[in-house]
Enzyme design. Structure first.
Site, PDB file in Angstrom:
ATOM      1  N   TRP A 169       3.141   2.717   3.195  1.00 37.47           N
ATOM      2  CA  TRP A 169       3.395   2.752   1.746  1.00 37.47           C
ATOM      3  C   TRP A 169       2.241   3.417   1.014  1.00 37.47           C
ATOM      4  O   TRP A 169       2.444   4.168   0.059  1.00 37.47           O
ATOM      5  CB  TRP A 169       3.654   1.352   1.197  1.00 37.47           C
ATOM      6  CG  TRP A 169       4.891   0.735   1.776  1.00 37.47           C
ATOM      7  CD1 TRP A 169       4.971  -0.433   2.486  1.00 37.47           C
ATOM      8  CD2 TRP A 169       6.226   1.255   1.717  1.00 37.47           C
ATOM      9  NE1 TRP A 169       6.272  -0.655   2.874  1.00 37.47           N
ATOM     10  CE2 TRP A 169       7.058   0.355   2.420  1.00 37.47           C
ATOM     11  CE3 TRP A 169       6.792   2.397   1.158  1.00 37.47           C
ATOM     12  CZ2 TRP A 169       8.425   0.563   2.563  1.00 37.47           C
ATOM     13  CZ3 TRP A 169       8.162   2.606   1.303  1.00 37.47           C
ATOM     14  CH2 TRP A 169       8.957   1.701   1.990  1.00 37.47           C
ATOM     15  N   LYS A 196       9.517  -9.149  -2.640  1.00 34.53           N
ATOM     16  CA  LYS A 196       8.673  -9.732  -1.589  1.00 34.53           C
ATOM     17  C   LYS A 196       8.262 -11.152  -2.006  1.00 34.53           C
ATOM     18  O   LYS A 196       8.804 -12.115  -1.530  1.00 34.53           O
ATOM     19  CB  LYS A 196       7.443  -8.859  -1.316  1.00 34.53           C
ATOM     20  CG  LYS A 196       7.740  -7.359  -1.158  1.00 34.53           C
ATOM     21  CD  LYS A 196       8.353  -6.998   0.175  1.00 34.53           C
ATOM     22  CE  LYS A 196       8.950  -5.625   0.283  1.00 34.53           C
ATOM     23  NZ  LYS A 196       8.068  -4.492   0.235  1.00 34.53           N
ATOM     24  N   ASP A 243      -1.154  -1.224  -5.453  1.00 35.01           N
ATOM     25  CA  ASP A 243       0.184  -1.668  -5.074  1.00 35.01           C
ATOM     26  C   ASP A 243       0.011  -3.039  -4.426  1.00 35.01           C
ATOM     27  O   ASP A 243      -0.548  -3.148  -3.338  1.00 35.01           O
ATOM     28  CB  ASP A 243       0.783  -0.655  -4.085  1.00 35.01           C
ATOM     29  CG  ASP A 243       2.164  -1.068  -3.571  1.00 35.01           C
ATOM     30  OD1 ASP A 243       2.621  -2.185  -3.909  1.00 35.01           O
ATOM     31  OD2 ASP A 243       2.784  -0.271  -2.837  1.00 35.01           O
TER      32      ASP A 243
HETATM   33  C1  LIG Z   1       8.274  -2.890   0.085  1.00 36.01           C
HETATM   34  C2  LIG Z   1       7.130  -2.118  -0.368  1.00 36.01           C
HETATM   35  C3  LIG Z   1       7.268  -0.937  -1.105  1.00 36.01           C
HETATM   36  C4  LIG Z   1       8.602  -0.233  -1.298  1.00 36.01           C
HETATM   37  O1  LIG Z   1       9.338  -0.707  -2.288  1.00 36.01           O
HETATM   38  P1  LIG Z   1      10.781  -0.097  -2.651  1.00 36.01           P
HETATM   39  O2  LIG Z   1      11.171  -0.971  -3.778  1.00 36.01           O
HETATM   40  O3  LIG Z   1      11.657  -0.212  -1.449  1.00 36.01           O
HETATM   41  O4  LIG Z   1      10.561   1.339  -3.049  1.00 36.01           O
HETATM   42  C5  LIG Z   1       6.136  -0.321  -1.594  1.00 36.01           C
HETATM   43  N1  LIG Z   1       4.904  -0.831  -1.323  1.00 36.01           N
HETATM   44  C6  LIG Z   1       4.736  -1.929  -0.582  1.00 36.01           C
HETATM   45  C7  LIG Z   1       3.363  -2.430  -0.308  1.00 36.01           C
HETATM   46  C8  LIG Z   1       5.831  -2.612  -0.085  1.00 36.01           C
HETATM   47  O5  LIG Z   1       5.659  -3.721   0.652  1.00 36.01           O
END
Ligand SMILES: *Cc1c(COP(=O)(O)O)cnc(C)c1O
Length: 363
Positions: free
Chosen positions: A107, A199, A175
């Site tokens: 990511w 999450k 993030d």
């Molecule tokens: C799940 C995740 C994403 C992706 O998110 P989407 O909503 O599927 O685009 C981005 N960054 C991290 C750290 C993630 O765990």
């Protein structure tokens, strides 16, 4: 902490992730009728007072949980994590500027690739050469004049996590999708951080963005409003029809998180992770993918069977024990148990007991 709903499987998926049964219960009732309004939560107007109260309360809860003042704005935006990968450089990286990215996982790497559409990106450090099985070392000195430094606090796919974060060196963006509220953080070290809801914070369909108001105002391009943080801030997350239900679920999760408290959740998360990692070290049939203990994630525990030939048996074995969602990400293979806040210790105990039974059977 979390009494299970009958028939509900032991779900350890990485996202969409498990939700507390109290939240599922309340949300299911709200589908029929929300707060004696005579309306379903799916029907309430997005510019009415019922939804406004949800937004207002959610904002207070986020600032409270993150220990932030009203110097920070709280936005709920559509488009998932990837939309933030776009919006960050679109808004904050000028054509001739350079943004730094800490390349600690898939990511993190994707975020950097999206950035390169709008300006220059610099991989400040990377563990790509070891397939992200460890965290990269952050250099002590960074180049001057970075538009911002982007990092991913927990690498969901590879199971590594920054337990302490680098000191603030430039404009810091994080993030926090897969570990927000899984542990206490110094949130005020960040100018902007974001987390997809699916999450630790609810249902898919919305992303929480928390940022300094001062930062949101400083957009580097003229953008259509839907892609512009300042426009979303001005309209306070109701620029268009927002994902009302997803935001509602996040509001329930925020209330639940506050009720547990971050320190108690953190303690529980440490316990759950220690239980599973200890078993992975002890059990003759398995090993944890992240060798360096200080890099290991307490949210996503990646592991494999030492003998590839018994991986399918273990999958089936878990399935028959009602344990689901533990298949590793397709980039990594093997297994991954996600121990987010809503996963009770008891579910991890069940997984560990299954691993022990499997060991007795297959050793
Ligand atoms: C799940 C995740 C994403 C992706 O998110 P989407 O909503 O599927 O685009 C981005 N960054 C991290 C750290 C993630 O765990």
């Amino acid at each position: 902490m979390n009494e299970s709903i009958s028939n509900h499987k032991i779900y350890l998926g990485a996202g969409p992730a498990a939700l507390p049964s109290t939240v599922l219960q309340e949300a299911s009732e709200a589908i029929i009728e929300f707060q004696n309004s005579g309306l379903s939560i799916l029907e309430i107007p997005h510019r009415g007072s019922l939804f406004q109260n949800i937004l207002d309360e959610a904002k207070i809860l986020v600032r409270d949980l993150c220990n932030l003042t009203d110097e920070y704005d709280v936005l709920w935006l559509p488009g998932g994590g990837r939309m933030q990968f776009c919006m960050i450089p679109m808004n904050f990286l000028g054509d001739d500027e350079t943004a730094g990215y800490i390349d600690s996982g898939h990511w993190a790497h994707e975020a950097m690739k999206y950035g390169s559409h709008f300006g220059k990106t610099l991989s400040v450090c990377s563990s790509k050469n070891v397939d992200y099985s460890a965290l990269p070392a952050i250099p002590t000195s960074l180049p001057n004049h970075l538009a911002y430094l982007h990092l991913t606090t927990n690498n969901t796919i590879y199971g590594t996590q920054w337990h302490s974060l680098p000191p603030q060196k430039s404009t810091m963006i994080a993030d926090m999708s897969s570990d927000l509220f899984g542990l206490p953080r110094s949130f005020s070290n960040f100018d902007l951080f974001y987390a997809v809801a699916q999450k630790n914070l609810g249902a898919a369909g919305v992303t929480l963005v928390v940022a300094k108001k001062e930062m949101l105002a400083k957009t580097k391009r003229i953008l259509p409003p839907m892609l512009c943080y300042a426009a979303h801030a001005q309209k306070q997350s109701v620029l268009n029809t927002p994902p009302v239900y997803a935001i509602y679920i996040s509001w329930l999760m925020l209330k639940w998180t506050k009720l547990q408290s971050l320190s108690v959740l953190h303690e529980e998360n440490l316990k759950k992770a220690a239980l599973l990692y200890n078993e992975l070290e002890r059990n003759n049939l398995f090993y944890p993918l992240v060798a360096n203990k200080t890099d290991r994630s307490i949210m996503n525990v990646c592991f494999r069977t030492k003998d590839d030939n018994i991986a399918t048996e273990f999958s089936d074995f878990c399935f028959h024990h009602n344990i689901v969602g533990i298949k590793g990400h397709r980039r990594v293979g093997g297994f991954r148990a996600s121990l987010y806040n809503a996963t009770p210790l008891q579910n991890v105990q069940t997984l560990v007991a299954a691993m022990q039974e499997f060991e007795r059977k297959y050793s």
